[in-house]
Write a protein that holds these residues in place. Structure first.
Motif, PDB file in Angstrom:
ATOM      1  N   ILE A 176      12.842 -36.086  20.073  1.00 43.90           N
ATOM      2  CA  ILE A 176      11.670 -35.614  19.326  1.00 43.90           C
ATOM      3  C   ILE A 176      11.292 -34.201  19.748  1.00 43.90           C
ATOM      4  O   ILE A 176      10.963 -33.358  18.925  1.00 43.90           O
ATOM      5  N   TRP A 216       7.773 -32.818  16.080  1.00 43.85           N
ATOM      6  CA  TRP A 216       6.339 -33.022  16.031  1.00 43.85           C
ATOM      7  C   TRP A 216       5.632 -31.713  15.730  1.00 43.85           C
ATOM      8  O   TRP A 216       5.656 -30.777  16.522  1.00 43.85           O
ATOM      9  N   ASN A 217       4.973 -31.682  14.600  1.00 40.38           N
ATOM     10  CA  ASN A 217       4.251 -30.499  14.178  1.00 40.38           C
ATOM     11  C   ASN A 217       2.763 -30.728  14.403  1.00 40.38           C
ATOM     12  O   ASN A 217       2.148 -31.545  13.742  1.00 40.38           O
ATOM     13  N   ILE A 218       2.230 -30.001  15.353  1.00 41.53           N
ATOM     14  CA  ILE A 218       0.792 -30.142  15.597  1.00 41.53           C
ATOM     15  C   ILE A 218       0.097 -29.027  14.866  1.00 41.53           C
ATOM     16  O   ILE A 218       0.621 -27.922  14.794  1.00 41.53           O
ATOM     17  N   ALA A 265      -5.780 -37.298  11.157  1.00 45.11           N
ATOM     18  CA  ALA A 265      -4.780 -36.263  10.880  1.00 45.11           C
ATOM     19  C   ALA A 265      -3.812 -36.138  12.053  1.00 45.11           C
ATOM     20  O   ALA A 265      -2.612 -35.925  11.872  1.00 45.11           O
ATOM     21  N   GLU A 293      -1.444 -39.018  11.937  1.00 44.50           N
ATOM     22  CA  GLU A 293      -0.485 -38.827  10.844  1.00 44.50           C
ATOM     23  C   GLU A 293       0.571 -37.804  11.210  1.00 44.50           C
ATOM     24  O   GLU A 293       1.734 -37.937  10.811  1.00 44.50           O
ATOM     25  N   ARG A 321       4.456 -38.635  11.204  1.00 43.37           N
ATOM     26  CA  ARG A 321       5.392 -37.771  10.499  1.00 43.37           C
ATOM     27  C   ARG A 321       6.533 -37.365  11.426  1.00 43.37           C
ATOM     28  O   ARG A 321       7.695 -37.329  11.031  1.00 43.37           O
ATOM     29  N   ARG A 360       8.973 -40.150  11.663  1.00 45.90           N
ATOM     30  CA  ARG A 360       9.759 -40.292  10.437  1.00 45.90           C
ATOM     31  C   ARG A 360      10.819 -39.211  10.338  1.00 45.90           C
ATOM     32  O   ARG A 360      11.943 -39.447   9.913  1.00 45.90           O
ATOM     33  N   ILE A 361      10.415 -38.003  10.747  1.00 47.67           N
ATOM     34  CA  ILE A 361      11.357 -36.897  10.617  1.00 47.67           C
ATOM     35  C   ILE A 361      12.516 -37.058  11.576  1.00 47.67           C
ATOM     36  O   ILE A 361      13.667 -36.759  11.253  1.00 47.67           O
ATOM     37  N   GLY A 412       4.943 -30.330  21.166  1.00 49.85           N
ATOM     38  CA  GLY A 412       5.064 -30.231  19.725  1.00 49.85           C
ATOM     39  C   GLY A 412       5.126 -28.761  19.406  1.00 49.85           C
ATOM     40  O   GLY A 412       4.982 -27.917  20.277  1.00 49.85           O
ATOM     41  N   ASN A 413       5.361 -28.466  18.174  1.00 54.55           N
ATOM     42  CA  ASN A 413       5.330 -27.056  17.817  1.00 54.55           C
ATOM     43  C   ASN A 413       4.244 -26.855  16.780  1.00 54.55           C
ATOM     44  O   ASN A 413       3.848 -27.783  16.089  1.00 54.55           O
ATOM     45  N   GLU A 464       3.882 -25.362  13.678  1.00 50.28           N
ATOM     46  CA  GLU A 464       4.624 -24.793  12.545  1.00 50.28           C
ATOM     47  C   GLU A 464       3.888 -25.118  11.273  1.00 50.28           C
ATOM     48  O   GLU A 464       3.268 -26.177  11.181  1.00 50.28           O
ATOM     49  N   LEU A 507       7.202 -38.219   3.036  1.00 53.19           N
ATOM     50  CA  LEU A 507       7.933 -39.005   4.036  1.00 53.19           C
ATOM     51  C   LEU A 507       7.534 -40.472   3.970  1.00 53.19           C
ATOM     52  O   LEU A 507       8.349 -41.366   4.171  1.00 53.19           O
ATOM     53  N   ARG A 509      -7.612 -33.293   3.886  1.00 52.95           N
ATOM     54  CA  ARG A 509      -6.880 -34.548   4.041  1.00 52.95           C
ATOM     55  C   ARG A 509      -5.782 -34.410   5.095  1.00 52.95           C
ATOM     56  O   ARG A 509      -5.524 -35.334   5.861  1.00 52.95           O
ATOM     57  N   LEU A 510      -5.189 -33.229   5.169  1.00 53.95           N
ATOM     58  CA  LEU A 510      -4.047 -33.075   6.060  1.00 53.95           C
ATOM     59  C   LEU A 510      -4.427 -32.587   7.458  1.00 53.95           C
ATOM     60  O   LEU A 510      -3.684 -32.808   8.404  1.00 53.95           O
ATOM     61  N   THR A 511      -5.556 -31.935   7.604  1.00 54.06           N
ATOM     62  CA  THR A 511      -5.937 -31.477   8.943  1.00 54.06           C
ATOM     63  C   THR A 511      -7.086 -32.275   9.517  1.00 54.06           C
ATOM     64  O   THR A 511      -7.366 -32.194  10.705  1.00 54.06           O
ATOM     65  N   GLY A 512      -7.777 -33.016   8.668  1.00 50.94           N
ATOM     66  CA  GLY A 512      -8.961 -33.727   9.142  1.00 50.94           C
ATOM     67  C   GLY A 512     -10.189 -32.836   9.159  1.00 50.94           C
ATOM     68  O   GLY A 512     -11.284 -33.283   9.480  1.00 50.94           O
TER      69      GLY A 512
END
Lengths: 247, 181, 448
Positions: free
Chosen positions: A158, A164-166, A212, A215, A219, A222-223, C34-35, C37, C134, C165-168
């Motif tokens: 991972i 993992w995209n934070i 979020a 999620e 994600r 899943r990736i 994590g990155n 991106e 996904l 929705r995607l960042t909260g």
């Protein structure tokens, strides 16, 4: 990078998972089943179409316009086979009731065991509740080493593959942490839907960040799936938990 | 006329005359005339044959009394401040003394503008400009100018006198400007 | 009953043992790396009838423009990367559910689809859905009704919904910027009040430049702007009504009033007043026009900023000998300094999230935009240049806009002043385009 295990050239819609593992009823299974019977949350996106309408909001600003109303989820196509429908909600159907003697379902027993309100418990408490330990307490050193190995393999996959995209800048993101349980198929692909341990917190108001964050973790899983783990040791890594904590 | 003045005044006048004589660029003749008759024309100074030089001639024949031009020439209308400072240097004080003297000689009203260089944030500079303008006003008032004749306004860093980057340009913008209304 | 209890207990025992045994084969994988991106998002043109005409083009045109604005909004945030339309695979689903495999194949993690429909009453109905590619499901679906001319606002509302929705986190796209438009020689700058959407569109000038105007701020509740203007050498705070275009002087003060801001509840105005060389902070109740003095000190006290719940005020003061940031209770008590780094600090602005105070810092001939916690800890500098100044927060507290001025060269050329924005993370520094030079930006709250 996606790991559904389905060839891309299939023209009908991809389905989360068609493989339903054949399980031998071992003690391990029973224990897992106990966990499963914690009421799985209905994912809002899978609800039947909502008729609910949001009231028209008239903004004070001059450009008058929008009333926004939530759209009902698009109904799945009628040609869905029963199998696909079952797989769409894997948490509900494939897990049968455990063969427990007597009339008691494991859900009732678990409900008796777990009397805590679903508050934001510390991670350690959650883990203990679900039967985990901080480090697997094993008398068998070999097995301990091996699970640490599997953890290392998956972690490396991972992190090295940047799965993992934070999203930076979110409030409290530096103090966030989430547990996500995953189940894998023998080929390392995802079996079912990765699930946050603290599901109830995700859907509470004011916890949109946490949702979020979780999620983003799901994600990532899943990736990155399928995970490259030794097939012959499948029993040892078929289910485990990720703990996502950004540094 | 001289006989009518008392002794002290006579000495003052003699002293003044002597001082004036000590200045290189005055025209004796014209001044002598000035002490008795107001000079309206240049002709009397011309016959003296001494070279005319800037200031006095102009004062006589050019700037209106009590005008900005006159102020600029007589005392100067600009004084300067250190970075982030509003206290008056000795140069500033000398200049303001001259300004005060000039104001005593007329009935002009002035607005003192306080300005800053651009090396500061906008609102703080507005406040600093106000401090500078008031530092000038307070000093003029202390020197005897009536407070009602002096208004103040701050322009912060909005109206630089000199456009440029570097301490020279910035120093020229940290200023108090006395503007005749 | 006792029989039941026995069974219960024995089952529990069974489970507990099982749990312990199971613990041996479960493990935890710690993921810390994590990155950051941008999330790949595919935004399809909203479908509309190309033959139905409304003001501004066909419904189909509007749909395409709408999608472009949403794409630009989300990309500008730095958190999203839109998949190039050319990469879209055809036949990705007309109505109904998208073919997620196709979207996965082009690298999208989320997908936006939708349509517009002209209604009988002349309004247009806009529907869109956000899909989890996904996870193969719908994440949100919303419907809007509006006049076709308002399509830009719909786009920004969509961007806000997707972002949230995607960042909260709440978005900041349905907002406006008020700022000072600058032109002319720097010795006699012409400054005009101007307003625009946060993406630079719908720009208009509110004053004509004959009088110097500075430091505008939006009211959080009303269609009003407050600012400093010079009339007859008398700098004073004014109120401007955006709807009527009317300007009104605030109060009748004998000295310069400046640095005005509305309180977060919109009921008060806080500002500085300068009297005889001393600047202090005052608050005015807008309804009653009652004025209360908050600071009483011979130092310069200015640039006040309320905390979001109005419990505290951050402000700029040199009472300690140099320009620094202080915080006090909203009643003026308990004044304490919070900036302690090297250099001078100015323009404190409290984040709408309440967690940070942004500021301008000057140190060794350089300017910086930075943030710190309200107690002064955690100071982080986000930008650095010859001259960066005057940060303003987006309503969600994630983005800062400020203005940047270039130095002059030896010939006196230069001095270009423009608006820039940067994320709280320190990334995504970008210029905001304006018709002329620009300074003193102020971000509106979400319009709705």
């Amino acid at each position: 990078m996606s790991g559904w295990g389905l060839p891309y050239f299939r023209s009908d819609e991809p389905v989360p998972l068609t493989i339903i593992p054949v399980e031998m009823v071992t003690i391990a299974d029973v224990t897992r089943l106990k966990r499963q019977q914690v009421k799985p949350p209905k994912k809002t996106k899978k609800k039947p179409p909502r008729k609910k309408r949001v009231e028209e909001k008239m903004p004070p600003a001059p450009p008058k316009m929008a009333s926004s109303m939530p759209l009902a989820d698009v109904k799945p196509k009628p040609e869905k086979t029963a199998k696909q429908i079952a797989a769409r909600s894997p948490r509900i159907t494939p897990r049968r009731k455990p063969p427990v003697p007597g009339k008691f379902t494991s859900s009732k027993i678990f409900a008796l065991l777990d009397k805590h309100p679903e508050e934001e418990k510390s991670l350690e408490d959650q883990l203990k509740e679900k039967g985990y330990d901080q480090v697997a307490q094993l008398s068998d050193i070999d097995q301990k080493m091996q699970t640490m190995n599997y953890a290392a393999i998956v972690k490396k996959q991972i992190e090295d593959d940047n799965c993992w995209n934070i999203q930076g800048g979110g409030r409290d993101v530096s103090s966030m942490s989430a547990l996500v349980v995953i189940r894998l198929n023998p080929d390392g692909s995802l079996n079912g839907v990765p699930e946050a341990v603290d599901k109830n917190r995700m859907n509470r108001s004011g916890q949109e960040f946490f949702k979020a964050f979780v999620e983003s973790a799901i994600r990532a899983v899943r990736i990155c799936a399928p995970f490259k783990l030794p097939r012959e040791k499948y029993e040892q890594w078929r289910e485990f938990t990720f703990r996502f904590t950004p540094k | 006329m001289l006989e009518k003045m008392n002794g002290a005044k006579v000495w003052m006048m003699v002293g003044a005359l002597l001082l004036l004589n000590a200045c290189a660029n005055t025209d004796k003749g014209a001044l002598n005339n000035a002490s008795t008759d107001p000079v309206i024309e240049d002709t009397t100074s011309e016959t003296m044959g001494t070279p005319r030089e800037g200031v006095d001639e102009e004062t006589m024949g050019g700037s209106e009394a009590g005008s900005q031009e006159e102020l600029d020439n007589v005392a100067g209308s600009l004084i300067y401040f250190g970075y982030d400072r509003y206290d008056l240097s000795s140069d500033a004080r000398s200049a303001l003394q001259a300004q005060a003297r000039w104001m005593e000689g007329n009935s002009s009203y002035v607005t003192v503008e306080g300005h800053c260089d651009e090396r500061g944030t906008r609102e703080y500079n507005l406040a600093l400009g106000d401090r500078r303008a008031n530092a000038v006003k307070n000093y003029l008032v202390a020197l005897g100018v009536s407070s009602s004749r002096i208004r103040t306004v701050s322009y912060g860093k909005e109206r630089p006198a000199v456009i440029g980057t570097g301490s020279t340009a910035w120093a020229k913008n940290r200023r108090g400007y006395t503007r005749v209304n | 009953m006792r029989f039941i209890k026995v069974i219960l207990l024995s089952s529990m025992g069974l489970f507990l043992t099982a749990a312990l045994v199971q613990a041996q084969s479960r493990f935890i994988v710690d993921i810390n790396k994590g990155n950051v991106e941008p999330m790949p998002i595919a935004i399809m043109d909203l479908r509309g009838n190309d033959r139905e005409m409304v003001s501004g083009g066909s419904v189909g045109d509007i749909g395409r423009r709408l999608s472009q604005v949403v794409t630009a909004d989300l990309e500008r945030s730095g958190l999203f990367r839109s998949i190039d339309r050319k990469a879209f695979i055809k036949s990705s689903g007309r109505g109904g559910r998208p073919k997620f495999a196709n979207w996965k194949a082009v690298g999208a993690q989320v997908l936006v689809t939708g349509n517009l429909l002209l209604q009988e009453d002349g309004r247009v109905k806009v529907e869109f859905r956000l899909w989890d590619v996904l996870g193969s499901g719908q994440m949100i679906g919303l419907r809007y009704f509006t006049s076709p001319k308002n399509w830009r606002r719909i786009a920004h509302l969509m961007s806000d919904a997707i972002y949230k929705r995607l960042t909260g986190e709440k978005g900041y796209f349905d907002t406006r910027i008020v700022y000072i438009s600058e032109s002319g020689p720097h010795t006699q700058r012409i400054k005009r009040l101007a307003i625009m959407d946060q993406d630079g569109h719908n720009h208009s000038f509110l004053t004509d430049g004959r009088h110097l105007v500075l430091t505008p701020r939006f009211s959080p509740t009303a269609q009003e702007i407050t600012y400093l203007a010079y009339y007859n050498d008398a700098p004073r705070v004014y109120l401007f009504n955006i709807d009527t275009g009317k300007e009104e002087i605030l109060g009748d003060f004998s000295g310069m009033t400046f640095a005005p801001r509305f309180s977060p509840d919109g009921n008060k105005l806080i500002m500085s007043k300068a009297e005889r060389g001393n600047s202090d902070i005052y608050v005015m109740e807008l309804r009653t026009r009652k004025v209360t003095r908050l600071t009483k000190h011979s130092a310069i006290d200015t640039s006040p900023s309320f905390s979001p719940h109005e419990r505290y005020i951050a402000f700029n003061s040199d009472r300690g000998g140099s320009q620094q940031i202080y915080v006090m209770d909203a009643n003026g008590k308990n004044i304490h300094r919070v900036s302690f780094g090297k250099g001078r600090y100015g323009t404190p602005v409290w984040s709408p999230r309440g967690d940070l105070v942004a500021f301008t810092k000057l140190y060794k001939s350089k300017f910086y935009i930075g943030v710190m916690r309200p107690d002064g800890s955690g100071e982080r500098l986000l930008t650095e240049s010859y001259s960066d100044e005057g940060p303003t927060w987006s309503p969600n507290g994630r983005v800062l806009m400020f203005f940047r001025k270039q130095p002059y060269d030896k010939n006196g050329k230069g001095g270009e002043t423009q608006l820039w924005s940067i994320d709280l993370t320190g990334y995504n520094e970008r210029q905001i385009m304006t018709p002329l030079d620009a300074s003193d930006p102020a971000w509106s709250p979400l319009i709705r």
